[in-house]
Design a protein around this motif. Structure first.
Motif, PDB file in Angstrom:
ATOM      1  N   ARG A 177      -8.285  -3.766  -6.923  1.00 17.92           N
ATOM      2  CA  ARG A 177      -7.974  -3.936  -5.505  1.00 17.92           C
ATOM      3  C   ARG A 177      -6.865  -4.976  -5.309  1.00 17.92           C
ATOM      4  N   SER A 178      -6.963  -6.066  -6.059  1.00 18.33           N
ATOM      5  CA  SER A 178      -5.949  -7.120  -5.935  1.00 18.33           C
ATOM      6  C   SER A 178      -4.579  -6.619  -6.376  1.00 18.33           C
ATOM      7  N   ALA A 179      -4.561  -5.824  -7.445  1.00 18.16           N
ATOM      8  CA  ALA A 179      -3.292  -5.287  -7.943  1.00 18.16           C
ATOM      9  C   ALA A 179      -2.656  -4.372  -6.904  1.00 18.16           C
ATOM     10  N   PHE A 180      -3.488  -3.533  -6.262  1.00 15.48           N
ATOM     11  CA  PHE A 180      -2.955  -2.645  -5.222  1.00 15.48           C
ATOM     12  C   PHE A 180      -2.410  -3.454  -4.048  1.00 15.48           C
ATOM     13  N   SER A 181      -3.172  -4.450  -3.599  1.00 12.88           N
ATOM     14  CA  SER A 181      -2.734  -5.270  -2.464  1.00 12.88           C
ATOM     15  C   SER A 181      -1.421  -5.980  -2.774  1.00 12.88           C
ATOM     16  N   LYS A 182      -1.289  -6.457  -4.010  1.00 13.88           N
ATOM     17  CA  LYS A 182      -0.055  -7.151  -4.397  1.00 13.88           C
ATOM     18  C   LYS A 182       1.132  -6.198  -4.383  1.00 13.88           C
ATOM     19  N   ARG A 183       0.935  -4.978  -4.932  1.00 12.26           N
ATOM     20  CA  ARG A 183       2.026  -3.993  -4.939  1.00 12.26           C
ATOM     21  C   ARG A 183       2.414  -3.588  -3.522  1.00 12.26           C
ATOM     22  N   ARG A 184       1.401  -3.385  -2.674  1.00 12.95           N
ATOM     23  CA  ARG A 184       1.685  -2.987  -1.285  1.00 12.95           C
ATOM     24  C   ARG A 184       2.449  -4.094  -0.558  1.00 12.95           C
ATOM     25  N   LYS A 185       2.028  -5.333  -0.756  1.00 14.72           N
ATOM     26  CA  LYS A 185       2.719  -6.452  -0.113  1.00 14.72           C
ATOM     27  C   LYS A 185       4.167  -6.545  -0.580  1.00 14.72           C
ATOM     28  N   GLN A 186       4.380  -6.372  -1.899  1.00 12.58           N
ATOM     29  CA  GLN A 186       5.746  -6.422  -2.434  1.00 12.58           C
ATOM     30  C   GLN A 186       6.599  -5.284  -1.866  1.00 12.58           C
TER      31      GLN A 186
END
Length: 409
Positions: A177-186
């Motif tokens: 979940r954290s990896a997805f959130s980081k990619r989406r934010k970027q």
């Protein structure tokens, strides 16, 4: 002396019970007759029978824990082993032994059931983790984000495993979940940065276009405007709240220049009339792309039409707004389709759409007031020009309102 099949009272008042191991002393009775003594201890036996019967029922029909059941059995067994009752105590021991076997069987059954539930929970959580790790690589920002939130709710509804296993699986799940959130934010940060860079570029292009608007170096300036237009298209779209205003300023500066050039080159009227005919044909060709069903194909087809359009040259000034408006309407429809696709992936789109709608509504209301004032003053030429601008703004407002509908408001 008095006796029955399971006990007797001797002449001293001592009460005995008969067991497989021989007679056992129950107690001493001095308060009454031997018959009363036997009756008293027989009632105590009946009490044990009732107590065992109730416990058997609880074990068979309720979710009494094995620990509590065994404690109750041990308590009754102590009373039976104390020989303070007259009756078939051996039969009671047999019933208690069978009850122990039943409790053990239930214990094993529940143990197996818990093991099965644990295996099912482990499998379910491993499947959730696998799906979350797959979603972590998705570029479908909205759909994947909603699905990950649903997976969290599903996880919360599952039983816990042993602490080590549960912590390991949760760590993987949380990491995905954290990896997805980081990619989406970027992704959205990069998108915003690109749009901000486009805004700065277009600000520069507008400034140069406005500086050139009064030039009388017709050939060189017209060529430069074509270059500026190419740079404008290559810059990409700015933030929605800036794009239309920048475009109106950019196009307005060109209009000033080309209007002046047209007045000087009146002899080109015939050529421009032919250009108008060709552009009307291209506008008709472009309009056939609507409604848009295949965005990629429509974009490519419109680009082809637009390249031929740009190669044609200018049309008579009074005909330009109408024919260009037709092309711009098609272009706007394509842009709106692109915006709709972008908005579906942008968590900030609703607020921006609402802000733009308010700006456009204010602009439309202002233009209507200016038109009424111009009509009242008898300045129909100004009113007609404002009316064309109103139509463009109204079309943008309609598109913005349509965009808001996608958000349910």
């Amino acid at each position: 002396m008095s006796s029955d099949p399971w006990g007797r009272v001797d002449e001293t008042g001592t009460v005995y019970v008969r067991t497989a191991d021989g007679e056992q002393v129950v107690g001493s009775w001095q308060a009454g007759s031997p018959e009363e003594a036997l009756a008293y201890f027989e009632r105590k036996y009946e009490g044990l029978v009732v107590e065992i019967g109730l416990l058997e029922k609880r074990v068979k029909t309720t979710d009494l824990s094995a620990k509590d059941a065994q404690a109750a059995i041990d308590h009754i067994r102590e009373q039976v082993d104390a020989h303070h009752a007259v009756g078939d105590l051996d039969a009671l021991r047999v019933r208690l032994d069978k009850l122990v076997e039943l409790v053990e069987a239930r214990r094993e059954q529940r143990k197996a059931q818990r093991a099965k539930q644990s295996d099912e929970a482990r499998k379910a959580k491993e499947e959730l983790v696998a799906e979350a790790e797959q979603l972590a690589q998705s570029d479908q920002w909205r759909a994947a984000g909603e699905r990950l939130r649903a997976l969290v709710d599903t996880w919360k509804g599952l039983p816990r495993l042993d602490r080590k296993s549960d912590d390991e699986l949760w760590h993987r799940f949380s990491h995905a979940r954290s990896a997805f959130s980081k990619r989406r934010k970027q992704h959205f940060a990069q998108l915003d940065a690109q749009r901000e860079e486009a805004r700065k570029t277009k600000e520069r292009l507008v400034a140069e276009a406005e500086a050139l608007s009064n030039s009388t170096d017709w050939g060189a300036t017209a060529a430069r405007y074509r270059e500026l237009m190419a740079e404008w298209k290559a810059a990409g779209r700015a933030q929605r709240e800036h794009e239309d205003d920048l475009w109106n300023r950019f196009r307005g500066a060109q209009d000033v220049f080309f209007a002046a050039r047209s007045s000087v080159f009146a002899e080109r009227d015939a050529e421009q009339a032919e250009n108008l005919k060709l552009k009307e044909e291209l506008a008709e060709e472009a309009e056939k792309l609507l409604p848009i069903t295949d965005l990629k194909a429509a974009r490519a087809a419109f680009r082809n039409v637009n390249e031929r359009w740009e190669a044609i040259g200018h049309v008579p000034r009074d005909a330009r707004p109408k024919v260009e408006g037709r092309m711009h309407a098609v272009e706007r429809a394509i842009q709106e389709a692109e915006e709709a696709e972008w908005r579906r992936t942008n968590p900030e789109a609703r607020a921006r759409a609402e802000g733009l709608t308010g700006q456009l509504q204010a602009a439309v209301d202002k233009l209507r007031g200016q038109i009424e004032q111009a009509r009242a003053q008898g300045n129909n030429a100004k009113a007609d020009k404002l009316q064309r601008e109103l139509e463009g703004r109204q079309a943008l407002l309609d598109q913005a309102l349509k965009g808001l509908q996608e958000f349910g408001g």
